[in-house]
Design a protein around this motif. Structure first.
Motif, PDB file in Angstrom:
ATOM      1  N   SER A   1      -3.632  38.204  28.354  1.00 26.23           N
ATOM      2  CA  SER A   1      -3.804  39.017  29.911  1.00 26.23           C
ATOM      3  C   SER A   1      -5.183  38.794  30.488  1.00 26.23           C
ATOM      4  CB  SER A   1      -3.543  40.449  29.389  1.00 26.23           C
ATOM      5  OG  SER A   1      -4.003  41.345  30.495  1.00 26.23           O
ATOM      6  N   ARG A   2      -4.818  38.944  31.622  1.00 28.93           N
ATOM      7  CA  ARG A   2      -6.556  39.032  32.367  1.00 28.93           C
ATOM      8  C   ARG A   2      -6.248  39.786  33.602  1.00 28.93           C
ATOM      9  NH1 ARG A   2      -4.384  33.588  33.812  1.00 28.93           N
ATOM     10  NH2 ARG A   2      -4.557  33.400  36.004  1.00 28.93           N
ATOM     11  N   LEU A   3      -7.513  40.328  34.110  1.00 33.49           N
ATOM     12  CA  LEU A   3      -7.859  41.072  35.210  1.00 33.49           C
ATOM     13  C   LEU A   3      -8.813  40.280  35.985  1.00 33.49           C
ATOM     14  CD1 LEU A   3      -7.718  44.875  35.673  1.00 33.49           C
ATOM     15  CD2 LEU A   3      -9.581  43.673  36.520  1.00 33.49           C
TER      16      LEU A   3
ATOM     17  N   VAL B   1      -3.934  48.693  31.678  1.00 31.93           N
ATOM     18  CA  VAL B   1      -3.747  49.162  33.082  1.00 31.93           C
ATOM     19  C   VAL B   1      -2.603  49.815  33.489  1.00 31.93           C
ATOM     20  CG1 VAL B   1      -5.571  47.001  33.563  1.00 31.93           C
ATOM     21  CG2 VAL B   1      -2.681  46.897  33.868  1.00 31.93           C
TER      22      VAL B   1
ATOM     23  N   VAL C   1      -2.532  45.438  27.818  1.00 36.88           N
ATOM     24  CA  VAL C   1      -3.256  44.054  28.308  1.00 36.88           C
ATOM     25  C   VAL C   1      -4.365  43.527  27.496  1.00 36.88           C
ATOM     26  CG1 VAL C   1      -3.189  44.530  30.711  1.00 36.88           C
ATOM     27  CG2 VAL C   1      -5.242  45.471  29.649  1.00 36.88           C
TER      28      VAL C   1
ATOM     29  N   VAL D   1      -7.752  42.528  43.675  1.00 32.73           N
ATOM     30  CA  VAL D   1      -7.321  42.659  42.193  1.00 32.73           C
ATOM     31  C   VAL D   1      -6.264  41.724  41.934  1.00 32.73           C
ATOM     32  CG1 VAL D   1      -6.972  44.006  40.042  1.00 32.73           C
ATOM     33  CG2 VAL D   1      -8.485  44.704  41.761  1.00 32.73           C
ATOM     34  N   ARG D   2      -6.425  40.904  40.740  1.00 35.90           N
ATOM     35  CA  ARG D   2      -5.084  40.278  40.315  1.00 35.90           C
ATOM     36  C   ARG D   2      -4.959  40.451  38.775  1.00 35.90           C
ATOM     37  NH1 ARG D   2      -4.288  33.652  39.682  1.00 35.90           N
ATOM     38  NH2 ARG D   2      -2.050  33.816  39.141  1.00 35.90           N
ATOM     39  N   ILE D   3      -3.694  40.933  38.379  1.00 36.54           N
ATOM     40  CA  ILE D   3      -3.225  41.155  36.925  1.00 36.54           C
ATOM     41  C   ILE D   3      -2.311  40.173  36.521  1.00 36.54           C
ATOM     42  CG2 ILE D   3      -2.651  42.558  35.261  1.00 36.54           C
ATOM     43  CD1 ILE D   3      -3.510  44.808  37.354  1.00 36.54           C
TER      44      ILE D   3
ATOM     45  N   ILE E   1      -7.663  51.798  35.355  1.00 30.54           N
ATOM     46  CA  ILE E   1      -8.039  51.050  34.361  1.00 30.54           C
ATOM     47  C   ILE E   1      -8.246  51.800  32.884  1.00 30.54           C
ATOM     48  CG2 ILE E   1      -9.580  48.896  33.327  1.00 30.54           C
ATOM     49  CD1 ILE E   1      -8.261  48.412  35.942  1.00 30.54           C
TER      50      ILE E   1
END
Lengths: 389, 389
Positions: free
Chosen positions: A366-368, A331, A362, A200-202, A308
């Protein structure tokens, strides 16, 4: 009675605790939660369940603990005077009544909502710890029931949230009276994505705050669809989050939602991770409280949870983790202890005496990503209208 | 907190329930009895006892029973739908949680004091009876503990007494905060007189009321010194009466203190006894309620109790039997069930489903004789200054 109190009771009894006829249900009612206690009792009577009602009064608990402190004063530490030598009173281990009560219970419904969220502020932390330590068996028996924790909107909780009472009631019912079936389905999609993914990258890039760019492994871990029901292994009402137990964290993260750690308001936390551990940190306020959390033990510098928040009925911070961590378009990452439910059978995750959640908005810039694929951008999930991959 | 609340708690915990370190104590706190609940918890903490606090809310109980009524509506009487066929809901026998709770308890302290003494007025009596009947084992387990029942002065009880709130608080503390040791000694003298005697005669001759001249046998019976302590087999705080189980009653008696029977105010009761039974009766108000008590069963027309009220802290009628029957300078007679404690081992006394106390003021123009000897005249006992034999 506001009809929403009855609706809240019905969600608690039916959706959350799944009470059936013949169940033995223990209900704990806080000082100002009388109205919801009445509605829950009515619902339990209607379902044919049996009910025993506890008085979950913070002031009664405080008085008991202060009494124990007074009773152990001047002790010589020999154990005969209720003082175990470190200044804290000693308590009997797992008293028979409490143990028997929870061992016999099928479900336990805790209705919070006192008159003063700081009612026990003058009880020494050693006293609380001694009391909690003497009740491990009681706690285990309680956790073995179908337990659910909720709150009735009270003036004291409104005050903690910085809101008017009427306004706070709207807030609570917006959060609690969801279409839980539909939300559980939507959260199942998020759970699937996390279960199938490895990393996972935030990322958030906002003009008014430090950037977040953090990556973590979730390979082999199982996400929990926390849908406010014991049927989903979820014990909070409201709930509405999907969480898992990440590891090997790298990068940095900024948390713009304030929090309270040990009665200290902490804001604008910034954490830097290398090789899975916090190697640098700062806070706009309450940095000392943050430091003492991170210094608790080795596990306190590693992540125990990635969550989340998906409950869009919760649209603001109210200084209550029951609500804050489930807020839609947020998040949260927690340093410290991981939940067993997220780990492969027999494997132990990050261990620590602490578990402190930190929350990021977020909803914008922003992105997940999971395995390089964008799952949520600016608060919109890929299965929703308006998603821009 | 009014210091008298703490004194009330200390009397309850130490004098009445004789709580010791390590005891498991269940405390039930009514809706408006919070303050006394807090003081009791503090005292229990200080003594080193363990405490579990129940919420003794009449409104929660009412809601549960109304829910059960609603849940059983439209039933076909086959027992599957929570309706046992007579219109009342059916309840599980002795639910595990309640039974386990009281079986594990050493003491049970019931603190009354709700917000409305008629909070359950709209629950069908069949429903209450079905609920009570399903809890016989729970009740037995509760009676096997060192149980004590008291009340915290509330506005609702003040209203029932027809008093201002501040005035009622003075009344309650006057009744509760006695020198119990001294009163127990004085009551022991009365108990001795009754235990040694064979026949009691009560005579009042007042201009404004029908005469009382009634005799009863107490030979072989044992009086109870009800000194508000489990050590005296006395479970009410306040108490302050000495009572025994009379038989072979002859004569007539007039009761000038009003009472409430099944929510009906009953005044100026006059009873005529022949061969131990009520053969004629009248009432200035509520005669129908009186008649239905006397017609309950055969035992309902015979006396089950003769009580001598000796708590001079209680100086007025407040429509609460907890206080009324202990009022100084009164005697009371109860039709119906006798207490086992008054009977020789193995002998059963008067049996009945009812036990209704009726009270006479004996402060003037009145005397109580045991075997022809005057023990009390115009409210003064023979061991007191000013007694005129």
């Amino acid at each position: 009675m506001d009809e929403r109190v009855r609706e809240h009771a019905a969600v608690l009894v039916d959706w959350s605790a799944r009470v059936e006829a013949g169940d033995d249900v223990v209900v704990s009612v806080a000082e100002d939660a009388h109205e919801l206690g009445v509605a829950v009792a009515e619902a339990l009577g209607e379902r044919g369940a049996n009910v025993t009602t506890l008085y979950g009064s913070a002031e009664v608990s405080r008085a008991y603990l202060k009494g124990a402190e007074a009773g152990s004063e001047g002790g010589d530490g020999d154990g005969d005077d209720g003082d175990d030598g470190d200044g804290a009173p000693s308590f009997d281990d797992d008293p028979a009544v409490e143990r028997a009560l929870f061992e016999a219970a099928d479900a336990y419904l805790r209705i919070g909502g006192g008159r003063n969220t700081t009612a026990s502020a003058d009880v020494a932390s050693e006293t609380r710890q001694a009391y909690a330590k003497a009740r491990q068996g009681v706690r285990e028996a309680r956790m073995d029931t179908d337990w659910v924790s909720t709150v009735h909107p009270t003036r004291s909780l409104a005050q903690q949230a910085g809101m008017a009472y009427e306004e706070y009631r709207e807030f609570v019912y917006d959060a609690v009276l969801r279409d839980w079936e539909a939300l559980a389905d939507e959260m199942a999609a998020m759970k699937d994505a996390l279960d199938r993914g490895d990393e996972v990258r935030i990322v958030t890039e906002r003009d008014d705050a430090p950037d977040t760019d953090i990556s973590m492994s979730i390979a082999g871990r199982t996400a929990v669809n926390s849908a406010a029901s014991v049927a989903y292994d979820s014990h909070n009402l409201p709930s509405g989050e999907v969480f898992t137990a990440p590891y090997d964290t790298e990068g940095e993260a900024f948390f713009d939602v304030p929090m309270t750690i040990d009665a200290t308001r902490v804001r604008d936390v910034h954490l830097v991770f290398e090789d899975g551990e916090v190697v640098d940190f700062s806070a706009g306020a309450g940095e000392g409280a943050l430091a003492s959390v991170l210094d608790t033990d080795a596990g306190a510098r590693r992540l125990g949870e990635l969550g989340i928040g998906m409950n869009r009925g919760i649209d603001r911070f109210t200084d209550s983790i029951l609500f804050d961590e489930k807020m839609g378009d947020t998040v949260h990452l927690a340093v410290g202890r991981a939940y067993d439910a997220c780990l492969p059978e027999g494997e132990s995750g990050n261990d620590s005496a602490v578990h402190v959640d930190m929350i990021s908005d977020v909803s914008e810039d922003s992105r997940l990503e999971i395995d390089g694929e964008v799952v949520q951008r600016n608060g919109t999930f890929r299965w929703e209208d308006g998603f821009e991959g």
